[in-house]
Every structure is written in C-alpha cells, then in structure tokens.
Write a protein that holds these residues in place. Structure first.
Motif, PDB file in Angstrom:
ATOM      1  N   GLY A   1       0.813  -1.215   0.000  1.00 37.51           N
ATOM      2  CA  GLY A   1       0.000   0.000   0.000  1.00 37.51           C
ATOM      3  C   GLY A   1       0.841   1.257   0.000  1.00 37.51           C
TER       4      GLY A   1
ATOM      5  N   GLN B   1       2.320   1.915  -3.387  1.00 42.45           N
ATOM      6  CA  GLN B   1       1.270   2.341  -4.305  1.00 42.45           C
ATOM      7  C   GLN B   1       0.947   3.820  -4.098  1.00 42.45           C
ATOM      8  N   VAL B   2       0.871   4.235  -2.835  1.00 41.48           N
ATOM      9  CA  VAL B   2       0.611   5.647  -2.538  1.00 41.48           C
ATOM     10  C   VAL B   2       1.755   6.515  -3.047  1.00 41.48           C
TER      11      VAL B   2
ATOM     12  N   GLN C   1       1.037  -5.423  -4.619  1.00 43.02           N
ATOM     13  CA  GLN C   1       0.978  -4.133  -5.295  1.00 43.02           C
ATOM     14  C   GLN C   1       0.635  -4.299  -6.774  1.00 43.02           C
TER      15      GLN C   1
ATOM     16  N   GLN D   1      -9.028   6.078  -6.588  1.00 38.11           N
ATOM     17  CA  GLN D   1      -7.927   5.200  -6.196  1.00 38.11           C
ATOM     18  C   GLN D   1      -7.562   5.391  -4.737  1.00 38.11           C
TER      19      GLN D   1
ATOM     20  N   TYR E   1      -7.202   2.847  -1.531  1.00 36.87           N
ATOM     21  CA  TYR E   1      -6.011   2.691  -0.696  1.00 36.87           C
ATOM     22  C   TYR E   1      -6.321   2.935   0.780  1.00 36.87           C
TER      23      TYR E   1
ATOM     24  N   TYR F   1      -8.041  -0.041   2.050  1.00 31.64           N
ATOM     25  CA  TYR F   1      -7.049  -1.121   2.163  1.00 31.64           C
ATOM     26  C   TYR F   1      -6.324  -1.033   3.510  1.00 31.64           C
TER      27      TYR F   1
END
Length: 493
Positions: free
Chosen positions: A287, A290-291, A414, A434, A438, A441
């Motif tokens: 996560g 991804q951020v 990811q 998105q 997240y 998540y």
C-alpha cells in the motif's frame, strides 16, 4: 604480523567510502518529486490519465518480473556487476526521459526504472561481502544514512531551483542524469567481492549455517535461527537426524541454493511471531509503495502544476526528514513488542488509513500535503520496528532472505492493486477514487491487527488472572496444610 592484521582490519574503509559515494550520487535525483508535472507539462504533453493508467503501472510490472531473477543473479555474480547494471539502467532511464517522446517511450522509462529498482538489493548486500561481521551495524548505518541525506538534499535542491531560480523541469532531469552518471563511474572503483551470502560462501562450502553454526558465523548474541512461540513450530530446535537426512543438498549449485532458500523460508515462517510481522510488512509496504507511486498525480489533480505553484520537493524533503526522525526514535522506545507490537501496528495503520481518507475527501492540496507527511512518518516508524523485530531473531543470511521475500510478496500484492485498480485494462479508476481504495485497504490492515492485538491482550490478561488464582489457591492449601499439622501436633501433646 601486527601491522598486517591492522592493514587487513582497515580494508573495510575504502569499499565503504566508495559505496557511500555511490549511494549519495544515485539518490541525488532532484527531478524525482516533479516527475508528474514534467510528464503532463509542455515538455512531454501527456494527459494525466495516460500517465496514471498507462505509464506508471509499467514500473510495478517490470519490478515484479525482474526482482527474483535479479536477487539470484546478484548473489551469483557477487554484487558489483549488478551495481554497474543499476548505473546503466539509471542513465538509460534519464536519457529517455530527457529526449524521447510519446507513451511508449515513457513506458520504456518505467521499465528501465523498474530494473534499476530491482537491482537496488546489490547496494545493501554488497558491503556485507567485503567487511567483517563485527562492522555490519556500523557500515549499514553509514550506507543508509548517506542515501537518506542525499534524498533529502535532492528534494530541497529541486524545490529551491524550481521556486527561487525558476529552473525548468527539463534541466532538473539533466542534473539528475549527471548525478546518476557519476554514480555509475564511482561503482567502477568498488573492489570485487570474493564471497557472497549464498553461492560463494567461504566459511561453509556446502550449505547455509544451521541453528548451531550461525552464532560463530555472525558473532552476535541474538538467536540465529527462527524462534517460535512455545508449543508450535520447529524453527528454534536443532534438526533431528531424520530432518538432516531430508536436507541432503543437491550437487548442482543453483539447485542447491534454491533448495536451501526454500528450507530456510519454511523454518522462518514457522515462527508465528515472524509470520505476523512479515504479514504486516508485505501488506503495508504494498500500500505504501502504491501511494508513493501516485501521490504526485493526486497533488497535480488538486492543484494543477500548469496553473499553481508546485511544492512537491519541499513536501518530500520534510517527509523524508520526519521518517528519519521517527525511525531514530524507535531505539528509545522501551516497550514489550511481543505483547503490544501488533497493537502498535493496528493503531498506526488506522492513522495511515485516516490520512488517506482525508486525501480522498479534501480538495485542498495543503491538507493533502499534511496527510502525506503523517502517512509516511507512521509507515517509517512501523517498518523500522518490524525490521528490528525480524532482524533480531535471524542470522544475516536469513534476514536478507526474509527481507527479500517479504518485499517480493509486497510487490505481488501491489501488482494486483495496480492491475485491478489503476491499469486501463482493469478498472482504470480516476486518481481520487484510487485513494479511496487505498484508504480502505489500510483500514482493513488496521482491523486485522487491532482484532489480533485485542485477542492477545485479553488472552494474556486471562492467563495472568489464572496464574494469580492458582498461586492464591496453592498458598491457601499450604496454609491449610500447615494448620492441620499444627492441630495434629497439639493433639499429640
């Protein structure tokens, strides 16, 4: 003889110095915080949807595809050739970024950047092959500190050049190209290691150290194998003759290493403590990456770079500094991590989820900046704790293996997030939606570990209560027995 020993003990300084110089130059990339404004600006003239849904996902896919083979090749070739490959990958990345045009060219940029990221393992593994074990902690501190300082300095420099000197993003990328080129030149001066952790071991020619061998090899007081909670697993026990017979190593070098790696992973993950810390590591790192990959896109959406001042460099510099401070503070936290560790994972993961939810709901870019600072600081705090909790129970070889495998699992998660949520061939969601995904998540991660920690605390309290009750019962029985003996004695009198 004494002079020879002194000369041999000082051989660690030169490779450490060169590696620190290499780390400084390859992390000195002032253009990185401004990648999205550069791609969506007049230099490349790409839409934010193409950048988000078609270009950035390529980095995740290439990183996943290259990570495992690079991990094995890095050890087999003894690190230095892979550092040279990393330098070439960085140079290729920025040459394409400067002079190529179009979506396909930028996808190639992401591919080569993925290759450079996959080869990063060579930087942190190289030093352990050229210095003695008693200097591991010291040289690790040097190497990690220099890269952190370089990343902070690069972000500050980039922001100052953009805000005060009105330097274009193109010229920022030219400065980055010069820096990574210097890193490539520096890597030629690194001495070639004579050993590696898996393929070219000098101390044990056949297999990796077992539970009774690691202490001598590593020279530390920490347990070398993977300890397990009482009553489960076999990671902390010496293998029985039957287990040793089942661990006969194949003659083929690559196959032998693969078998040994799989056996070590099985032993390590049989420890429930390490399993849960590794689970958080993999989930949260997926996560977090991804951020980090898409935060610039969100900032550009909230405050378009073509019409607003951009402070990405300043925010990244502050975030890196806060991350280093929180990581430094961990050493002064005197907490029973076995009991309260998962509670900390749950609480700070919940804070991360809250920060991401704020990024989703707010339209103010400054609120997004502040939320990002909180998010990164919390993650850096927790990943430092998780790293320590895993490393303290493992030998250097097993730590490197577990570190690599955890990151591989994180990258797999990811990749799934990218393919489903981001990629234009998947849902292809807009950047705001998105971040809702997240934040949800991380909320799930927080829920998992808060639930587990509450169960652990309740179980621990019940055990203490039962133990106290048993102690009181024994004391009462003992007093009663003493009383009966006294009465019997008086009766005889």
């Amino acid at each position: 003889m004494g002079c020879w020993k002194q000369e041999k003990s000082n051989t660690w300084t030169f490779p450490t110095l060169i590696l620190c110089l290499y780390g400084f130059f390859y992390m000195m990339k002032p253009s990185e915080p401004f990648l999205t404004p550069y791609l969506t600006g007049p230099d490349k003239n790409l839409t934010i949807d193409k950048v988000t849904n078609q270009i950035f996902p390529v980095w995740t896919y290439s990183y996943l595809a290259l990570l495992f083979p690079v991990f094995l090749i890095t050890d087999y070739l003894r690190y230095k050739p892979i550092l040279l490959l990393q330098g070439i990958s960085f140079i290729t990345t920025w040459l394409l970024l400067l002079f190529a045009q179009g979506v396909l060219a930028m996808q190639m940029v992401e591919f080569f950047y993925g290759m450079a990221t996959a080869t990063e393992v060579a930087y942190y593994a190289y030093i352990y092959s050229v210095v003695s074990t008693d200097r591991y902690q010291r040289v690790t501190s040097y190497c990690r500190s220099i890269t952190l300082a370089a990343a902070t300095l690069a972000a500050v420099l980039g922001q100052l050049l953009v805000s005060l000197a009105d330097v274009s993003y193109f010229h920022l990328n030219a400065i980055t190209l010069a820096s990574v080129s210097l890193a490539f030149v520096t890597s030629f001066f690194l001495p070639m290691p004579q050993k590696s952790m898996f393929f070219h071991r000098k101390d044990i020619p056949v297999a990796l150290p077992g539970p009774d061998q690691v202490v001598a090899a590593v020279g530390s007081h920490r347990p070398s194998s993977c300890p397990e909670d009482k009553g489960s697993g076999s990671a902390g026990r010496e293998p029985t003759p039957e287990q040793q017979a089942g661990r006969v190593q194949p003659q083929n070098g690559v196959l032998r290493v693969l078998v040994q790696l799989s056996q070590d992973l099985r032993d390590c993950y049989s420890s429930r403590k390490l399993l849960y810390w590794s689970l958080w590591w993999a989930l949260a790192t997926a996560g977090f990456n991804q951020v980090l990959n898409y935060i610039q896109v969100l900032w550009d959406f909230r405050a378009p770079s073509h019409s607003s001042a951009v402070y990405n460099g300043a925010v990244e510099a502050i975030a890196t500094f806060l991350g280093s401070v929180t990581a430094f503070v961990v050493q002064y936290m005197n907490i029973n991590w076995d009991l309260f560790g998962e509670l900390a994972l749950g609480i700070f993961s919940a804070i991360d989820a809250g920060s991401l939810f704020l990024m989703y709901f707010t339209t103010n870019v400054w609120a997004c900046y502040a939320s990002y600072l909180i998010f990164k600081a919390c993650y850096m705090l927790l990943i430092t704790i998780a790293t320590f909790q895993i490393a303290v129970n493992l030998s250097m070889e097993r730590y490197a293996l577990m570190f690599g495998f955890n990151n591989f699992v994180a990258l797999g998660i990811q990749t799934i997030l990218t393919a489903v949520v981001v990629d234009s061939k998947g849902l292809g969601l807009d950047i705001v939606t998105q971040f809702l995904i997240y934040s949800s998540y991380f909320a799930v991660i927080a829920g998992i570990f808060l639930t587990r920690s509450i169960c652990m605390l309740v179980s621990s309290k019940c055990k203490r209560k039962t133990a106290r009750s048993c102690k009181e019962h024994l004391n009462h029985a003992e007093d009663k027995s003493k009383g009966q003996i006294a009465i019997g004695y008086m009766t005889q009198l």
